[in-house]
Motif scaffolding. Sequence first.
Motif, mmCIF file in Angstrom:
data_model
loop_
_atom_site.group_PDB
_atom_site.id
_atom_site.type_symbol
_atom_site.label_atom_id
_atom_site.label_comp_id
_atom_site.label_asym_id
_atom_site.label_seq_id
_atom_site.Cartn_x
_atom_site.Cartn_y
_atom_site.Cartn_z
ATOM 1 N N SER A 209 2.487 -4.022 -8.109
ATOM 2 C CA SER A 209 1.677 -4.953 -7.011
ATOM 3 C C SER A 209 2.431 -5.347 -5.960
ATOM 4 O O SER A 209 3.649 -4.917 -5.723
ATOM 5 N N ASN A 210 1.711 -6.100 -5.186
ATOM 6 C CA ASN A 210 2.284 -6.372 -3.904
ATOM 7 C C ASN A 210 3.487 -7.168 -3.991
ATOM 8 O O ASN A 210 3.947 -7.708 -2.983
ATOM 9 N N GLU B 267 7.180 -6.371 2.475
ATOM 10 C CA GLU B 267 5.727 -6.619 2.302
ATOM 11 C C GLU B 267 5.127 -5.096 1.959
ATOM 12 O O GLU B 267 5.471 -4.201 2.487
ATOM 13 N N TRP B 268 3.879 -5.250 1.266
ATOM 14 C CA TRP B 268 3.204 -4.392 1.138
ATOM 15 C C TRP B 268 1.927 -4.339 1.479
ATOM 16 O O TRP B 268 1.275 -5.468 1.678
ATOM 17 N N LYS B 269 1.188 -3.055 2.238
ATOM 18 C CA LYS B 269 -0.157 -3.296 2.630
ATOM 19 C C LYS B 269 -1.036 -2.301 2.052
ATOM 20 O O LYS B 269 -0.330 -1.234 1.588
ATOM 21 N N GLY B 270 -2.353 -2.591 2.110
ATOM 22 C CA GLY B 270 -3.266 -1.338 1.432
ATOM 23 C C GLY B 270 -3.602 -1.453 -0.057
ATOM 24 O O GLY B 270 -3.536 -0.445 -0.624
ATOM 25 N N PHE B 271 -3.133 -2.866 -0.536
ATOM 26 C CA PHE B 271 -3.414 -2.902 -2.134
ATOM 27 C C PHE B 271 -4.812 -3.341 -2.408
ATOM 28 O O PHE B 271 -5.785 -3.426 -1.698
ATOM 29 N N TYR B 272 -5.205 -3.171 -3.603
ATOM 30 C CA TYR B 272 -6.486 -3.476 -4.060
ATOM 31 C C TYR B 272 -6.615 -5.127 -4.258
ATOM 32 O O TYR B 272 -6.087 -5.791 -5.092
ATOM 33 N N GLU B 273 -7.481 -5.608 -3.554
ATOM 34 C CA GLU B 273 -7.846 -7.067 -3.302
ATOM 35 C C GLU B 273 -8.496 -7.784 -4.438
ATOM 36 O O GLU B 273 -8.377 -8.890 -4.876
ATOM 37 N N SER C 36 -0.901 2.830 -0.410
ATOM 38 C CA SER C 36 -0.372 1.542 -0.074
ATOM 39 C C SER C 36 0.696 1.917 0.637
ATOM 40 O O SER C 36 1.259 2.955 0.308
ATOM 41 N N LYS C 37 1.164 1.052 1.514
ATOM 42 C CA LYS C 37 2.355 1.252 2.414
ATOM 43 C C LYS C 37 3.362 -0.018 2.386
ATOM 44 O O LYS C 37 2.855 -1.093 2.317
ATOM 45 N N ALA C 38 4.573 0.153 2.570
ATOM 46 C CA ALA C 38 5.560 -1.062 2.598
ATOM 47 C C ALA C 38 6.414 -0.870 3.875
ATOM 48 O O ALA C 38 6.402 -0.113 4.203
ATOM 49 N N THR C 39 6.799 -2.154 4.192
ATOM 50 C CA THR C 39 7.575 -2.436 5.297
ATOM 51 C C THR C 39 8.956 -2.786 4.979
ATOM 52 O O THR C 39 9.378 -3.420 3.909
ATOM 53 N N CYS C 40 9.872 -2.095 5.780
ATOM 54 C CA CYS C 40 11.351 -2.344 5.586
ATOM 55 C C CYS C 40 11.640 -3.015 6.999
ATOM 56 O O CYS C 40 11.310 -2.741 8.061
#
Length: 158
Positions: free
Chosen positions: A46-47, A76-82, A97-101
């Motif tokens: 999950s996010n 942070e994660w983006k593009g997850f199932y809302e 989904s993609k994550a931020t570093c």
Amino acid sequence: MAEKHLVVDGAMCMCNYGTSPDTLKVKTHKREYANDKDGSTKYIASNKDIGQTFQKNCFGSCSMQRNKPCNAVVTEWKGFYEHTTLTNGGKILLEDSKATCPIGGAGCIKIVKHGQIAEPGSQNFKSAEPKVSKTLNPAVDPRELTEEPISIEGIIFE
């Protein structure tokens, strides 16, 4: 969510600036599962899976740090199932989904393999086209897998 896989514990991730992949570890809950036909093998990601959430927390050498060893941290994660919330309050990660570093920036960590493994059950064999099954696996007669054996017990032969 059509045609996208859920991401589970064991998914393979890669950073745009790293040299090797790392494995995602779900550490935020121990309740919701996915993957096998019984749904009881791998935790759903999950996010909320942020911080040091990888097996080695390293994507090899980081080109953003002059090829010093990476220290993978997800902020942070983006593009997850809302539309679904897990018991940890998180939203389900999808294969795109993609994550931020903090070093690589937004969306630098992507999912290469979602972590699920296909595991066919008996219903898959029952609904499969016999000609296709025989072509894919000529050593097995698909009717042997799907048809109930006929018992002659109780029949009197004269």
